[in-house]
Design an enzyme around this catalytic site. Structure first.
Site, short mmCIF file in Angstrom:
data_model
loop_
_atom_site.label_atom_id
_atom_site.label_comp_id
_atom_site.label_asym_id
_atom_site.label_seq_id
_atom_site.Cartn_x
_atom_site.Cartn_y
_atom_site.Cartn_z
N GLY A 20 0.72 -1.24 -0.09
CA GLY A 20 0.01 0.08 0.13
C GLY A 20 0.74 1.35 0.00
O GLY A 20 0.21 2.21 0.17
N ASP A 70 8.21 -7.57 5.15
CA ASP A 70 8.21 -8.69 3.97
C ASP A 70 7.46 -9.77 3.68
O ASP A 70 7.48 -10.44 4.63
CB ASP A 70 9.82 -8.95 4.25
N LEU A 71 6.54 -9.55 2.77
CA LEU A 71 5.59 -10.53 2.67
C LEU A 71 6.07 -11.99 2.55
O LEU A 71 5.21 -12.82 2.67
CB LEU A 71 4.63 -10.19 1.24
N SER A 149 -4.31 -10.00 -12.58
CA SER A 149 -3.74 -9.17 -13.78
C SER A 149 -4.18 -9.59 -15.21
O SER A 149 -4.61 -10.76 -15.10
CB SER A 149 -2.35 -9.04 -13.78
N TYR A 162 5.36 -14.92 -13.07
CA TYR A 162 4.33 -13.75 -12.72
C TYR A 162 3.05 -14.34 -13.21
O TYR A 162 1.94 -14.18 -12.47
CB TYR A 162 4.74 -12.66 -13.07
N LYS A 166 -0.44 -15.04 -11.14
CA LYS A 166 -1.77 -14.07 -11.34
C LYS A 166 -2.85 -15.04 -11.79
O LYS A 166 -4.09 -14.81 -11.58
CB LYS A 166 -1.52 -13.18 -12.40
#
Length: 255
Positions: A20, A70-71, A149, A162, A166
């Site tokens: 965010g 840190d995710l 995405s 990626y 997604k």
């Protein structure tokens, strides 16, 4: 430009946003703050996150809670979700926005690269939802909004790890919607098209490429981070009370 619509039920709501501090996530943080929500946001980059919180506080007189995390560290992620609930009450809106769209060639992908990519782009979506679900149940319901995405829908050639993540987010969205729906927790996904963030400008946007892309949209305006805010607010609010397990494509009609 922030949306003009006002969702009364979001005032005072406890909102948690991942990623965010910049890009689309920063627009979402500001958008929810302007609705009167109590916002906590997770990010790993201190400078833009603190600058965002400072600006919002100066403009609105209220400050979002920045949680440096840190995710990839699931225990740290759980701790940050707990801090958000401690500060603002049980989280009733979760926006899983964080992502890292690093370009990569098939021949260059290692096991370590693949695992790290999924650890940023897919795995946190589940564990953040897992962390807030009990509080949403206590609150009588909630809304989880997962960012996917359109890249996986247009056969994008330059980021297969990626796009795999997604696509996985959509499956996760539907699975969680089925499981959590009886507790009035809605789970939906948003698939943005090409949103021109500062990162996009720095790394990939050229005048020619952008013009060609926009020419294929039905609405021939360049999409900005603010253009994602209205859809997220709608999905977060009780205006979408019976909408779950869906993916909304926000791409100006490119697809």
């Amino acid at each position: 430009m922030m949306p003009s619509a006002r969702f009364a039920d979001l005032e005072g709501a406890s909102v948690l946003i991942t990623g965010g501090g910049s890009g689309i996530g920063a627009a979402l943080t500001e958008g929810f703050m302007r609705q009167g929500a109590k916002v906590a946001f997770i990010d790993i980059a201190d400078k833009p996150s603190i600058a965002l919180a400072d600006r919002i506080e100066e403009e609105l007189g209220r400050r979002p809670l920045y949680l440096r995390t840190d995710l990839r560290d699931i225990e740290a992620l759980r701790a940050s979700a707990a801090k958000a609930a401690e500060a603002h009450g049980d989280v009733t809106v979760l926006v899983n926005n964080a992502a890292w769209d690093e370009r990569h060639a098939v021949e260059d992908v290692t096991v370590e690269f693949w695992d790290n990519n999924q650890a940023i782009n897919l795995r946190p979506h589940f564990f953040t939802a897992q962390a807030v679900a009990p509080g949403m149940k206590r609150a009588g319901g909630g809304s989880i909004i997962n960012f996917t995405s359109t890249s996986y829908l247009i056969n994008h050639p330059d980021l297969p790890a990626y796009t795999a993540a997604k696509a996985g987010i959509l499956g996760l969205t539907k699975g969680l919607a089925g499981k959590l729906g009886p507790d009035r927790i809605r789970v939906n996904a948003i698939a943005p098209g090409w949103v021109i963030t500062e990162r996009q400008k720095q790394l990939w946007v050229t005048e020619q490429a952008l013009a060609a892309h926009v020419a294929k949209q039905c609405i021939r305006d360049v999409m900005r981070p603010d253009d994602m805010v209205g859809t997220v607010l709608f999905l977060a609010s009780d205006a979408s009370r019976m909408l779950t397990a869906q993916m909304l494509i926000v791409d100006g009609g490119f697809l």
